[in-house]
Design an enzyme around this catalytic site. Structure first.
Site, PDB file in Angstrom:
ATOM      1  N   PRO A 171       0.784  -1.242   0.000  1.00  0.00           N
ATOM      2  CA  PRO A 171       0.000   0.000   0.000  1.00  0.00           C
ATOM      3  C   PRO A 171       0.817   1.293   0.000  1.00  0.00           C
ATOM      4  O   PRO A 171       0.827   2.048   0.976  1.00  0.00           O
ATOM      5  CB  PRO A 171      -0.835  -0.124   1.274  1.00  0.00           C
ATOM      6  CG  PRO A 171       0.060  -0.886   2.205  1.00  0.00           C
ATOM      7  CD  PRO A 171       0.802  -1.878   1.327  1.00  0.00           C
ATOM      8  N   CYS A 172       1.479   1.571  -1.113  1.00  0.00           N
ATOM      9  CA  CYS A 172       2.261   2.806  -1.204  1.00  0.00           C
ATOM     10  C   CYS A 172       1.369   4.048  -1.116  1.00  0.00           C
ATOM     11  O   CYS A 172       1.862   5.141  -0.828  1.00  0.00           O
ATOM     12  CB  CYS A 172       3.094   2.819  -2.486  1.00  0.00           C
ATOM     13  SG  CYS A 172       2.162   2.489  -3.981  1.00  0.00           S
TER      14      CYS A 172
END
Length: 202
Positions: A171-172
């Protein structure tokens, strides 16, 4: 009479197409079962548009969407892993299910095996730390760089996040600039905000 002939032709075409599709799926299943496919890929629909997915026998290796959604480039990138790349929709049932549940707000953690082959070095360390950010929480580029072993490498951390081959699952979008500004995102700032709102993080 002409209407009847047209209806019969259409029915015959649909039957042929249905049989051809089933035969193609059997071929793909057979190739997968025999270990003849090193990299499988498919397309799925998301609330914001289509997504391309790729996986190896190790796990999910690539997700592409938004501005970077280009099937030819996607497949060309996968051939760097192996020349044996095949479109295989049935290979992705579990991955599709978890992503659908996430987009529906019913999943807060992915339980998918990941293949990190498209990452390396400091970038891989950054992404592994990013994968640990809990649902509904955020971090900063500086914090992620520090957790990856180099607190002065915020810019390098940002580059690694921008090149993240497995966005959403890694989850950047949960990494923000110091001060709370959204920062960049491969799918665009609107999509980053959409994902953060979906998770209740903003």
């Amino acid at each position: 009479m002409k209407d009847l002939e047209l209806a019969l032709k259409q029915a015959g075409r649909q039957r042929f197409e249905g049989e051809a599709e089933r035969a193609a799926l059997r071929l793909v299943d057979g190739a997968t079962d025999e270990g003849l496919v090193d990299v499988a890929f498919t397309t799925m629909d998301a609330p914001f548009g289509p997504i391309l997915l790729a996986a190896t026998q190790r796990g999910l290796v690539r997700i592409s969407f938004g501005h970077s959604l280009d099937r030819d480039s996607f497949v060309a990138e996968l051939t760097a892993l192996s020349p044996r790349v095949l479109e295989a929709p049935l290979y992705f049932e579990a991955i599709r299910r978890e992503l659908d549940e996430y987009f529906e707000g019913r999943r807060t953690r992915f339980d998918l095996p990941l293949d990190w082959s498209l990452t390396g070095g400091f970038g891989r360390r950054v992404l592994r730390q990013t994968a640990r950010i809990p649902y509904g929480k955020v971090s900063t580029y500086r914090e992620i760089a520090a957790a990856a072993g180099n607190p002065r490498a915020s810019r390098a951390a940002g580059n690694a996040l921008g090149a993240n081959p497995i966005p959403i699952v890694v989850p950047c979008h949960r990494v923000l600039r110091t001060g709370g500004a959204l920062g960049g995102y491969g799918g665009g700032p609107e999509l980053k905000e959409f994902l953060l709102k979906l998770e209740g993080a903003v």
